[in-house]
Design an enzyme around this catalytic site. Structure first.
Site, PDB file in Angstrom:
ATOM      1  CG  ASP A 104     -18.771   8.732  -0.989  1.00  0.00           C
ATOM      2  OD1 ASP A 104     -18.062   8.680   0.026  1.00  0.00           O
ATOM      3  OD2 ASP A 104     -19.676   7.918  -1.227  1.00  0.00           O
ATOM      4  CG  ASP A 107     -21.734   9.017  -5.523  1.00  0.00           C
ATOM      5  OD1 ASP A 107     -20.528   9.263  -5.243  1.00  0.00           O
ATOM      6  OD2 ASP A 107     -22.581   8.753  -4.658  1.00  0.00           O
ATOM      7  CE1 TYR A 256     -20.246   6.569   3.400  1.00  0.00           C
ATOM      8  CE2 TYR A 256     -21.204   8.270   2.009  1.00  0.00           C
ATOM      9  CZ  TYR A 256     -20.405   7.145   2.166  1.00  0.00           C
ATOM     10  OH  TYR A 256     -19.772   6.583   1.075  1.00  0.00           O
ATOM     11  CD  GLU A 498     -20.890   3.067  -5.414  1.00  0.00           C
ATOM     12  OE1 GLU A 498     -20.935   4.281  -5.685  1.00  0.00           O
ATOM     13  OE2 GLU A 498     -21.853   2.454  -4.899  1.00  0.00           O
TER      14      GLU A 498
END
Length: 525
Positions: A104, A107, A256, A498
């Site tokens: 994703d 991670d 999510y 990120e």
């Protein structure tokens, strides 16, 4: 006598100057009139891909590499030196091969909802701008990345009413800092089914597979047929068993959380209409479901969670290029008007322009992953401007003010240029592009040397290290700046540093639309 001659000469020169001035003014007004008349008409339709814009071509070649970095499974033709095979046993507890797909973000989770969105956006980008990708040798890499996801999604749908929507435990995954190649923790599976439905994730997966079926139709017809069959089944499942997947599976809300499923149902039906030509899908979006879910006239932000703006632009394509018995639909016109409301909100000089921008003009909606919305919005703006150009549509009206396709493209360029370094930080937020870009990207694989022998817990030394990442996460679009346009380059600042796979998809789409000028195909089939 001399005095009279001088007087006559002066008068003659004066008259000549008046005549000359009149001629100049006449020419000026004639040219001005022609220019004005020309500007009020539609711009010429671009032909095949034109001159390559080196900046965007170079950036696209960088951006496509992040999709390779995120690949799970047994890697083929691996072009990332510090990545290797990983998660080869994913899905084995259900006797499925879920080893492919993409991680994703920084991670090693596989979240089906944003991953399917990634695939849908990549498909759309290829369908609109495949010729432009091909002009800079990026079409094949993007198609390969798309297929890496769709192979996974097909395997994650073993029966009509079952879809595996997650691989891995967020708690276990986030308790480790390790290379994906070294993972040893359990990788549990999560599914939606008739007892625990998820209309949003099932419909988004249907959209991904339907759009991808169009991409592979000419090159791999058997695969395309299989994708479309899965897409139809998933759409039926999503529509028949209506529920938010984050209600059926509350644990996903932390990561999510879906705010609705109506947008995904319309989005999936729109893609199925394009993929099949079946009028029932068109009637689905223009009938009661449109009334219930379309939210006509109210602009929204295109993202992994909300697909309405995307569906409105995609259905506008039918309005621009579809057969008259369909394109003249009054309801379809509402989708197009809603798409234009989205465009008007993006244009800085529009009366309805959003005020949610930084001082330098970047659309800014959220402090978490701030760049997702401006890049996704710019992608839609490029597509809509090209629909206008290819259909000879001269302008859109925003509360009485007219704007041309070039205005939409100018907006898209401004957002892309900000990302690539035209910002107060003078930094490219696309890792690997330009001379200055983030060095402390929040990404496990990039932060750990390839020869390190750390395990799950002791790997956190690399998170805390004050040294730049030993591996460059080429093509990673990081979260981006705060509203005051500051950026703190720190691995522990996941809010800003990120990257994510779906960010990768929208930047690939945007850059593909800007790499050169070209008319869009009037049909995907």
């Amino acid at each position: 006598m001399e005095e009279k001659r001088r007087s006559r000469g002066w008068c003659g020169w004066f008259l000549a100057l008046i005549v000359l001035a009149a001629v100049v003014l006449a020419i000026f007004y004639t040219v001005r009139s022609k220019t004005h008349k020309s500007e009020s008409g539609a711009a010429p339709v671009p032909g095949p891909p034109g001159a390559i814009a080196k900046k965007y071509a170079d950036a696209l070649k960088v951006a496509t590499q992040f999709l390779d970095i995120q690949k799970s499974g047994k890697l083929e033709d691996n072009r990332i030196s510090w990545r290797g095979d990983s998660a080869l046993k994913d899905g084995s507890e259900a006797k499925l091969d879920l080893s492919k797909g993409m991680y994703d973000a920084g991670d090693h989770m596989k979240f089906g909802f944003p991953m399917a969105f990634t695939a849908t956006v990549l498909s759309w980008a290829i369908l609109e701008y495949g010729d432009q990708m091909k002009a800079v040798d990026q079409l094949e890499p993007v198609q390969d990345s798309l297929k890496w996801i769709t192979d996974y999604l097909v395997n994650a749908h073993p029966t009509d009413d079952v879809l595996y929507i997650q691989v891995g435990s967020p708690k276990a995954d986030h308790s480790c800092w390790e290379r994906p190649e070294d993972m040893k923790e359990e990788r549990p599976l999560t599914q939606v089914n008739t007892s625990a439905p998820g209309s949003d994730v099932a419909a988004e997966t249907a959209a991904a597979l339907a759009s991808a079926s169009l991409v592979f139709r000419s090159s791999n017809s058997a695969y395309s047929t299989s994708l479309l069959r899965h897409a139809k089944q998933l759409f039926t499942f999503a529509d028949k068993h209506r529920e938010l997947y984050s209600v059926s599976i509350p644990e996903v809300q932390t990561f999510y959380n879906s705010t609705g499923y109506g947008d995904e149902l319309l989005w999936a039906a729109s893609w199925l209409y394009h993929a099949t030509g079946d009028r029932s899908y068109f009637e689905y979006v223009t009938g009661k479901n449109g009334e219930d879910f379309a939210n006509w006239g109210n602009p929204t932000w295109f993202s992994w969670d909300n697909k309405l703006a995307g569906a409105q632009v995609l259905l506008s394509r039918v309005s621009f290029f579809g057969p008259k018995d369909v394109s003249n639909s009054n309801v379809l016109q509402k989708y197009r008007e809603s798409a234009e409301a989205v465009m008007c909100g993006l244009l800085p000089k529009s009366p309805t322009a959003t005020s949610s921008r930084t001082d330098s003009g970047l659309v800014w909606i959220s402090q978490w992953n701030a760049l997702q919305h401006p890049v996704a919005s710019a992608f839609l703006a490029v597509i809509y401007s090209d629909y206008m150009l290819s259909s000879r549509t001269a302008k859109i009206s925003c509360n009485g003010n007219s704007f041309r396709p070039s205005d939409l493209r100018k907006f898209a360029l401004s957002q892309a240029d900000y990302v690539l370094g035209n910002n107060p930080m003078k930094m490219s937020y696309l890792v690997g592009y330009g001379d200055k870009y983030p060095q402390f990207v929040h990404h496990r694989g990039a932060s750990i040397p390839g020869d390190a022998t750390t395990g799950c817990r002791d790997g956190f030394q690399w998170l805390e290290s004050d040294q730049p990442n030993p591996n460059i996460a080429m093509g990673a679009l990081v979260g981006g700046p705060f509203l005051n346009e500051s950026f703190i380059d720190s691995r522990n600042n996941s809010m800003q540093t990120e990257p994510s796979t779906y960010n990768g998809a929208v930047i690939v789409g945007l850059l593909s639309g800007l790499v050169t000028t070209s008319s869009v195909a009037q049909s995907f089939t």
